[in-house]
Design a protein around this motif. Structure first.
Motif, PDB file in Angstrom:
ATOM      1  N   THR A   1      28.315 -15.012   7.734  1.00 21.31           N
ATOM      2  CA  THR A   1      27.558 -16.114   8.323  1.00 21.31           C
ATOM      3  C   THR A   1      26.834 -16.897   7.230  1.00 21.31           C
ATOM      4  O   THR A   1      26.614 -16.387   6.123  1.00 21.31           O
ATOM      5  CB  THR A   1      26.511 -15.586   9.313  1.00 21.31           C
ATOM      6  OG1 THR A   1      25.537 -14.824   8.577  1.00 21.31           O
ATOM      7  CG2 THR A   1      27.140 -14.727  10.397  1.00 21.31           C
TER       8      THR A   1
ATOM      9  N   ALA B   1      23.679 -17.454   7.109  1.00 18.44           N
ATOM     10  CA  ALA B   1      22.438 -16.748   6.786  1.00 18.44           C
ATOM     11  C   ALA B   1      22.675 -15.659   5.747  1.00 18.44           C
ATOM     12  O   ALA B   1      21.893 -15.499   4.801  1.00 18.44           O
ATOM     13  CB  ALA B   1      21.826 -16.151   8.051  1.00 18.44           C
TER      14      ALA B   1
ATOM     15  N   VAL C   1      14.628 -16.670   8.596  1.00 18.90           N
ATOM     16  CA  VAL C   1      15.862 -16.590   9.386  1.00 18.90           C
ATOM     17  C   VAL C   1      15.548 -16.116  10.805  1.00 18.90           C
ATOM     18  O   VAL C   1      16.071 -16.664  11.792  1.00 18.90           O
ATOM     19  CB  VAL C   1      16.883 -15.659   8.703  1.00 18.90           C
ATOM     20  CG1 VAL C   1      18.049 -15.346   9.639  1.00 18.90           C
ATOM     21  CG2 VAL C   1      17.406 -16.306   7.419  1.00 18.90           C
ATOM     22  N   GLU C   2      14.701 -15.107  10.922  1.00 17.92           N
ATOM     23  CA  GLU C   2      14.321 -14.638  12.255  1.00 17.92           C
ATOM     24  C   GLU C   2      13.594 -15.731  13.028  1.00 17.92           C
ATOM     25  O   GLU C   2      13.765 -15.868  14.248  1.00 17.92           O
ATOM     26  CB  GLU C   2      13.448 -13.386  12.144  1.00 17.92           C
ATOM     27  CG  GLU C   2      14.218 -12.140  11.744  1.00 17.92           C
ATOM     28  CD  GLU C   2      15.365 -11.834  12.700  1.00 17.92           C
ATOM     29  OE1 GLU C   2      15.177 -11.962  13.926  1.00 17.92           O
ATOM     30  OE2 GLU C   2      16.456 -11.483  12.217  1.00 17.92           O
TER      31      GLU C   2
ATOM     32  N   GLY D   1      14.213 -18.873  12.758  1.00 19.88           N
ATOM     33  CA  GLY D   1      15.278 -19.756  13.221  1.00 19.88           C
ATOM     34  C   GLY D   1      15.947 -19.226  14.471  1.00 19.88           C
ATOM     35  O   GLY D   1      16.298 -19.995  15.373  1.00 19.88           O
ATOM     36  N   ARG D   2      16.114 -17.926  14.544  1.00 18.72           N
ATOM     37  CA  ARG D   2      16.735 -17.330  15.738  1.00 18.72           C
ATOM     38  C   ARG D   2      15.843 -17.467  16.962  1.00 18.72           C
ATOM     39  O   ARG D   2      16.334 -17.448  18.090  1.00 18.72           O
ATOM     40  CB  ARG D   2      17.058 -15.861  15.461  1.00 18.72           C
ATOM     41  CG  ARG D   2      18.177 -15.699  14.441  1.00 18.72           C
ATOM     42  CD  ARG D   2      18.541 -14.259  14.180  1.00 18.72           C
ATOM     43  NE  ARG D   2      19.625 -14.211  13.199  1.00 18.72           N
ATOM     44  CZ  ARG D   2      19.651 -13.415  12.140  1.00 18.72           C
ATOM     45  NH1 ARG D   2      18.652 -12.560  11.928  1.00 18.72           N
ATOM     46  NH2 ARG D   2      20.667 -13.451  11.298  1.00 18.72           N
ATOM     47  N   ARG D   3      14.538 -17.599  16.742  1.00 23.88           N
ATOM     48  CA  ARG D   3      13.612 -17.855  17.856  1.00 23.88           C
ATOM     49  C   ARG D   3      13.495 -19.343  18.154  1.00 23.88           C
ATOM     50  O   ARG D   3      12.707 -19.739  19.007  1.00 23.88           O
ATOM     51  CB  ARG D   3      12.211 -17.319  17.525  1.00 23.88           C
ATOM     52  CG  ARG D   3      12.115 -15.830  17.288  1.00 23.88           C
ATOM     53  CD  ARG D   3      10.649 -15.386  17.322  1.00 23.88           C
ATOM     54  NE  ARG D   3       9.794 -16.165  16.428  1.00 23.88           N
ATOM     55  CZ  ARG D   3       9.566 -15.882  15.154  1.00 23.88           C
ATOM     56  NH1 ARG D   3      10.172 -14.839  14.600  1.00 23.88           N
ATOM     57  NH2 ARG D   3       8.765 -16.640  14.419  1.00 23.88           N
ATOM     58  N   ASP D   4      14.263 -20.153  17.420  1.00 20.70           N
ATOM     59  CA  ASP D   4      14.205 -21.611  17.540  1.00 20.70           C
ATOM     60  C   ASP D   4      12.820 -22.138  17.185  1.00 20.70           C
ATOM     61  O   ASP D   4      12.315 -23.085  17.799  1.00 20.70           O
ATOM     62  CB  ASP D   4      14.609 -22.063  18.948  1.00 20.70           C
ATOM     63  CG  ASP D   4      14.971 -23.546  18.996  1.00 20.70           C
ATOM     64  OD1 ASP D   4      15.392 -24.081  17.954  1.00 20.70           O
ATOM     65  OD2 ASP D   4      14.809 -24.165  20.066  1.00 20.70           O
TER      66      ASP D   4
ATOM     67  N   LYS E   1      19.045 -24.060  10.991  1.00 23.21           N
ATOM     68  CA  LYS E   1      18.894 -23.041  12.031  1.00 23.21           C
ATOM     69  C   LYS E   1      20.004 -23.140  13.075  1.00 23.21           C
ATOM     70  O   LYS E   1      20.351 -22.140  13.701  1.00 23.21           O
ATOM     71  CB  LYS E   1      17.506 -23.098  12.669  1.00 23.21           C
ATOM     72  CG  LYS E   1      17.209 -24.289  13.546  1.00 23.21           C
ATOM     73  CD  LYS E   1      15.803 -24.175  14.151  1.00 23.21           C
ATOM     74  CE  LYS E   1      15.458 -25.382  15.003  1.00 23.21           C
ATOM     75  NZ  LYS E   1      14.120 -25.265  15.633  1.00 23.21           N
ATOM     76  N   ARG E   2      20.588 -24.345  13.248  1.00 21.48           N
ATOM     77  CA  ARG E   2      21.725 -24.477  14.168  1.00 21.48           C
ATOM     78  C   ARG E   2      22.931 -23.691  13.684  1.00 21.48           C
ATOM     79  O   ARG E   2      23.668 -23.119  14.480  1.00 21.48           O
ATOM     80  CB  ARG E   2      22.140 -25.954  14.305  1.00 21.48           C
ATOM     81  CG  ARG E   2      21.453 -26.740  15.368  1.00 21.48           C
ATOM     82  CD  ARG E   2      22.250 -27.978  15.750  1.00 21.48           C
ATOM     83  NE  ARG E   2      22.655 -28.801  14.637  1.00 21.48           N
ATOM     84  CZ  ARG E   2      21.913 -29.750  14.078  1.00 21.48           C
ATOM     85  NH1 ARG E   2      20.691 -29.974  14.529  1.00 21.48           N
ATOM     86  NH2 ARG E   2      22.369 -30.464  13.067  1.00 21.48           N
TER      87      ARG E   2
ATOM     88  N   GLN F   1      22.994 -21.193  11.152  1.00 17.70           N
ATOM     89  CA  GLN F   1      22.750 -20.014  10.321  1.00 17.70           C
ATOM     90  C   GLN F   1      23.525 -18.771  10.759  1.00 17.70           C
ATOM     91  O   GLN F   1      23.856 -17.923   9.930  1.00 17.70           O
ATOM     92  CB  GLN F   1      21.253 -19.700  10.264  1.00 17.70           C
ATOM     93  CG  GLN F   1      20.646 -19.232  11.568  1.00 17.70           C
ATOM     94  CD  GLN F   1      19.171 -18.860  11.417  1.00 17.70           C
ATOM     95  OE1 GLN F   1      18.498 -19.244  10.467  1.00 17.70           O
ATOM     96  NE2 GLN F   1      18.660 -18.094  12.365  1.00 17.70           N
ATOM     97  N   ASP F   2      23.825 -18.646  12.045  1.00 18.43           N
ATOM     98  CA  ASP F   2      24.520 -17.451  12.519  1.00 18.43           C
ATOM     99  C   ASP F   2      25.973 -17.727  12.907  1.00 18.43           C
ATOM    100  O   ASP F   2      26.588 -16.931  13.627  1.00 18.43           O
ATOM    101  CB  ASP F   2      23.762 -16.829  13.696  1.00 18.43           C
ATOM    102  CG  ASP F   2      22.476 -16.155  13.252  1.00 18.43           C
ATOM    103  OD1 ASP F   2      22.475 -15.528  12.175  1.00 18.43           O
ATOM    104  OD2 ASP F   2      21.462 -16.269  13.965  1.00 18.43           O
TER     105      ASP F   2
END
Length: 318
Positions: A150, A152, A185-186, A188-191, A224-225, A227-228
């Motif tokens: 990914t 990230a 990164v975390e 970003g996962r929480r938006d 963040k869109r 990253q994963d």
């Protein structure tokens, strides 16, 4: 649409094509001679990449054209002559652009449409894998320095290597910086919004904080869109041969992990048997498969790339 001849390349044209309301501008380079030839769309890397991927693509393009392969490359959205804005795009949007480029190339009478495939460098590797996975008429695909991880994971690897090359930094400081990266990164996962991400990057201050300070709000939304984004589900959906190319001294992409991931996908019983995998890793070469401080392509690179594409296009003609 097409327009005048480009200086220095007698059989190259400025061209434009459209996709979902976006006008994409590029260059189409054609071999001499009248018979239809195989073709390739070259997709650049991350950021505001143009049709040449700055200075990276021209020597590859020249070699492919000399070998009898038509080459189309184009400016990313919002770059050069293209409309739109890459910061507003997703991997799917960029893959759709690559697919539109392939359709444009195939429509040219000088090109054997069934023998035209995709080449993506770095981020472009994610893009062309997605474009290829979404359709069943791509005859072959090449990823050049394209991660099997990914974004990230790849960015963390790049950051770690950059920090370790920094004079005077300690292992503890590197670890603290990577922990800061992981927290962002975390987020970003929480938006998380930009303000929250910026606070996290600076609290506490680490060597990562300087890198994070270069990211503005629009770039944060883009990062963040994507990253994963995982390329392996796309690799599992391939229905055509895949050439994976890396430089062994690539400090940007985790080469060993990427080769393992692509190889594991190729051995998965769910994968179409037509989706063969070829891996080429060039000793001493960097992320762009260049040596001597990035001044030339690795010895054997152009020959290996051309032979592989030619073998695939010969299979199409058989």
């Amino acid at each position: 649409m097409s327009g005048g001849v480009l200086s220095g390349e007698a059989l190259s044209e400025n061209v434009t094509f459209t996709n979902a309301g976006v006008v994409l501008a590029g260059s189409l380079s054609l071999p001499e001679g009248g018979a239809p030839v195989p073709g390739v769309v070259m997709v650049g890397g991350s950021g505001p990449s143009d049709r040449d991927n700055d200075t990276h693509f021209p020597p590859i393009r020249r070699h492919l054209v000399d070998a009898g392969i038509a080459v189309l490359s184009y400016d990313k959205r919002g770059v050069g002559g293209s409309s739109g804005d890459w910061l507003d795009a997703t991997i799917d949007d960029l893959a759709s652009d690559a697919a539109a480029a392939l359709d444009f190339l195939r429509a040219r009478p000088e090109v054997r449409g069934e023998a035209a495939g995709l080449f993506g460098h770095s981020e472009g590797g994610w893009v062309v894998l997605r474009a290829t996975a979404l359709r069943d008429d791509v005859p072959w695909v090449v990823t050049n320095g394209g991660p099997g991880t990914t974004p990230a994971v790849q960015d963390r690897y790049d950051l770690a290597n950059a920090l370790r090359r920094t004079e005077g930094i300690t292992d503890d400081e590197v670890d603290a910086a990577l922990a800061g990266y992981d927290r962002v990164v975390e987020a970003g996962r929480r938006d998380a919004d930009f303000a929250e991400a910026a606070r996290i990057a600076q609290s506490p201050p680490t060597a990562f904080s300087e890198h994070a300070a270069e990211v503005d709000e629009r770039l944060w939304r883009f990062l963040k869109r994507k990253q994963d984004h995982d390329p392996i589900p796309d690799a599992l959906l391939l229905r055509c041969p895949h050439l994976v190319i890396f430089g062994a001294a690539d400090h940007v992409v985790p080469v060993a992990d990427s080769v393992h991931l692509f190889t594991t996908a190729a051995c998965d019983p769910r994968r179409d048997p037509r989706a063969t995998l070829t891996v080429e890793v060039f000793p001493g070469a960097d992320h762009r498969v260049q040596t001597d401080g990035g001044t030339r392509l690795a010895p054997g690179y152009l020959g290996a790339l051309t032979r592989w594409i030619t073998a695939r296009t010969d299979e199409q003609a058989a």
